[in-house]
Every structure is written in structure tokens, then in C-alpha cells.
Motif scaffolding. Structure first.
Motif, short mmCIF file in Angstrom:
data_model
loop_
_atom_site.label_atom_id
_atom_site.label_comp_id
_atom_site.label_asym_id
_atom_site.label_seq_id
_atom_site.Cartn_x
_atom_site.Cartn_y
_atom_site.Cartn_z
N LEU B 1 0.92 -1.39 0.03
CA LEU B 1 0.11 0.02 0.06
C LEU B 1 0.93 1.27 -0.01
N ALA B 2 0.50 2.19 -0.71
CA ALA B 2 1.24 3.22 -0.99
C ALA B 2 1.22 4.14 0.30
N LYS B 3 2.45 4.50 0.74
CA LYS B 3 2.57 5.61 1.86
C LYS B 3 2.44 6.86 1.41
N THR B 4 1.69 7.86 2.41
CA THR B 4 1.45 9.31 1.84
C THR B 4 2.25 10.13 3.03
N THR B 5 2.53 11.23 2.54
CA THR B 5 3.18 12.12 3.22
C THR B 5 2.28 13.49 3.26
N GLN B 6 2.03 14.06 4.23
CA GLN B 6 1.32 15.41 4.08
C GLN B 6 2.02 16.41 5.23
N PRO B 7 1.62 17.70 4.91
CA PRO B 7 2.27 18.65 6.03
C PRO B 7 1.28 18.54 7.17
N ILE B 8 1.86 18.61 8.27
CA ILE B 8 1.21 18.22 9.51
C ILE B 8 0.30 19.36 9.92
N SER B 9 0.42 20.64 9.48
CA SER B 9 -0.53 21.62 9.65
C SER B 9 -0.32 22.62 8.63
N THR B 21 -0.91 19.69 -0.27
CA THR B 21 -0.31 18.76 -0.86
C THR B 21 -0.16 17.24 -0.28
N CYS B 22 -0.24 16.13 -0.96
CA CYS B 22 0.02 14.85 -0.57
C CYS B 22 0.92 13.98 -1.61
N SER B 23 2.10 13.85 -0.77
CA SER B 23 3.17 12.99 -1.33
C SER B 23 2.90 11.27 -1.55
N HIS B 24 3.16 10.92 -2.39
CA HIS B 24 2.85 9.47 -2.68
C HIS B 24 3.65 8.69 -3.76
N ASN B 25 4.85 8.66 -3.52
CA ASN B 25 5.90 8.36 -4.48
C ASN B 25 5.72 6.88 -4.76
N ASN B 26 5.50 5.84 -4.18
CA ASN B 26 5.29 4.57 -4.56
C ASN B 26 3.84 4.28 -5.03
N ILE B 27 2.97 5.10 -5.48
CA ILE B 27 1.70 4.76 -5.86
C ILE B 27 1.47 3.79 -6.85
N ALA B 28 0.82 2.80 -7.09
CA ALA B 28 0.52 1.60 -7.76
C ALA B 28 -0.41 2.16 -8.93
N PRO B 65 -0.63 15.43 -10.97
CA PRO B 65 0.31 15.45 -12.30
C PRO B 65 0.50 14.05 -12.87
N ALA B 66 0.95 14.28 -13.97
CA ALA B 66 1.07 13.05 -14.94
C ALA B 66 1.75 11.83 -14.21
N ASP B 67 2.72 12.07 -13.36
CA ASP B 67 3.61 10.89 -12.84
C ASP B 67 2.76 10.60 -11.76
N ARG B 68 1.71 11.05 -11.21
CA ARG B 68 0.92 10.64 -9.97
C ARG B 68 1.28 10.35 -8.61
N LYS B 69 2.78 10.98 -8.47
CA LYS B 69 3.53 10.77 -7.25
C LYS B 69 3.08 11.99 -6.26
N SER B 70 2.21 12.46 -6.56
CA SER B 70 1.64 13.67 -5.62
C SER B 70 0.47 14.09 -5.97
N SER B 71 -0.39 14.78 -5.14
CA SER B 71 -1.87 15.22 -5.50
C SER B 71 -1.95 16.47 -4.54
N THR B 72 -2.73 17.18 -5.15
CA THR B 72 -3.11 18.48 -4.45
C THR B 72 -4.64 18.66 -4.17
N LEU B 73 -5.12 18.87 -2.98
CA LEU B 73 -6.42 19.24 -2.79
C LEU B 73 -6.58 20.49 -2.57
N SER B 74 -7.69 21.29 -3.52
CA SER B 74 -7.70 22.64 -3.45
C SER B 74 -9.14 22.80 -3.10
N LEU B 75 -8.98 23.76 -1.90
CA LEU B 75 -10.31 24.24 -1.53
C LEU B 75 -10.53 25.70 -1.72
#
Lengths: 115, 111
Positions: B1-9, B21-28, B65-75
Motif C-alpha cells: 500500500l502506498a505511503k502518503t506524506t502530508q504537511p502536519i498543519s 499537497t500529498c506525496s505518494h511516491n510509490n503509488i501503484a 500530475p502525470a506521474d501521479r506521485k503527488s496530489s493537491t487538494l484545493s479548497l
């Protein structure tokens, strides 16, 4: 109806008590989940039921015993708990397969305090 | 399962756009990205889900993004009521699964 209900909202129990948490949904979901959440921490998966069968047990101590009596109900039986088991217990449901399997609907939780 | 990294606050002010932003470098290949919102003493609530490019609904947008290694939630134009913890989850969605929540991002919206 996209609601998951949980009862009771709050529960205080001693370490020798036996109690049960209940969860109900009427969305036709065939996957149901129990999570445990400690303060300021993310929810931790405990159990997953799929089509009323226990499919995932995340090595949870036997003092927690899940039960899925039918497709709408999920119980968590508690016995001989420890104070460190005090937490918010969350129930969730989702489709068991298909596109909706990735979207969980959560209940409001049961706040459990073990004395 | 892909590990995710987000800013704490994160801090923001009412009316501003917030991007988490969420980082998920090993997304399948078959993993989707899902975001949940949680208020204190409540269960998480589904916000948005996507696989690639951009997804928009009535409450948020999700940029992948195209490489899908990160994603950004925009509110867009946050209000005080958007103060909550936001979780990014990555995993397959066509069958029930283990859903692991990362640490989440605590968004504080100030007046």
C-alpha cells in the motif's frame, strides 16, 4: 439515505465489564469496517467485513470481538478492556466491489472510556 | 500500500484558496487518491477522489500530475467551518480494501 449510525455515543466501562458497540447502515453496502482513533491520531483499521464475513483482522487483541449479524448491522463486543483502549471507535461502510468500494461512509463514532 | 506524506498543519484566512499537497511516491498503477475531512469527535467525511489530471466537485478540486506521485487538494474560498483535519489516502478502489489513514493535515482557518 447516506447515514451510518452508531450507538451508544458515549460509553464508560470498567475493566471487568462486557459491553457492545453497534453500527447500522441502510445504503446496501456489503463492506463494513471498525476503526479505532486515539486523540490527535488518524483512524486505525481494526476489522473489515465483506458480505457478512470477516475478511480483514488487523491483529486486534481478542478482547475486541466483531460480529456482523446481517448486511446492515455491525457489532463490536468488548470484554476485559484496558484503560489504553479508551478511544473513539468509528464504524464505516462502503460498496464491497465496483467503483463505490473506495468511498467509505463513516458514523459519528462511540467515545469509549475504560476505567 | 502506498505511503502518503502530508504537511502536519497549515494556516489560512477566510476567503482564501487553500492547497494541501500529498506525496505518494510509490503509488501503484491501479491506485486512486481519496481525500477525507474530519472534524473533532466526528467520523471522517469523503471529499473527493481521482485517478489522474483534475477532478472537481461542489466542494473541492483535486489536481494529480502525470506521474501521479503527488496530489493537491484545493479548497476554494475557505471559511471558519473548513477548520478540520484533511487526510489523503491512496489505494485500489474497485474492491473493499484496507484503508490506511496517514497523519493528515490540520487546517486552521482564521477570521
Amino acid at each position: 439515505d447516506t447515514e451510518v449510525t452508531q450507538t451508544p455515543k458515549h460509553l464508560v466501562m470498567g475493566m471487568t465489564n462486557k459491553k457492545s458497540l453497534k453500527c447500522e447502515q441502510h445504503m446496501g453496502h456489503r463492506a463494513m469496517y471498525w476503526y479505532k482513533q486515539k486523540a490527535k491520531k488518524p483512524p486505525e483499521l481494526m476489522f473489515v467485513y465483506s458480505y457478512e464475513k470477516l475478511s480483514i483482522n488487523e491483529s486486534v487483541p481478542s478482547r475486541f470481538s466483531p460480529e456482523c449479524p446481517n448486511s446492515s448491522l455491525l457489532n463490536l463486543h468488548l470484554h476485559a478492556l484496558q484503560p489504553e483502549d479508551s478511544a473513539l471507535y468509528l464504524c464505516a461502510s462502503s460498496q464491497a466491489e465496483g467503483l463505490g468500494a473506495g468511498t467509505q461512509y463513516f458514523g459519528p463514532g462511540t467515545r469509549l472510556t475504560v476505567l | 500500500l502506498a505511503k502518503t506524506t502530508q504537511p502536519i498543519s497549515m494556516d489560512s484566512y477566510e476567503g482564501q484558496e487553500v492547497n494541501i499537497t500529498c506525496s505518494h511516491n510509490n503509488i501503484a498503477t491501479n491506485d486512486y487518491i481519496t481525500w477525507y475531512q474530519q472534524f473533532p469527535s466526528q467520523g471522517p467525511r469523503f471529499i473527493i477522489q481521482g485517478y489522474k489530471t483534475k477532478v472537481t466537485n461542489e466542494v473541492a478540486s483535486l489536481f494529480i500530475p502525470a506521474d501521479r506521485k503527488s496530489s493537491t487538494l484545493s479548497l476554494p474560498r475557505v471559511s471558519l467551518s473548513d477548520t478540520a483535519v484533511y487526510y489523503c489516502l491512496v489505494g485500489p478502489i474497485y474492491n473493499f480494501n484496507k484503508f490506511y489513514f496517514g497523519s493528515g493535515t490540520k487546517l486552521n482557518v482564521k477570521p
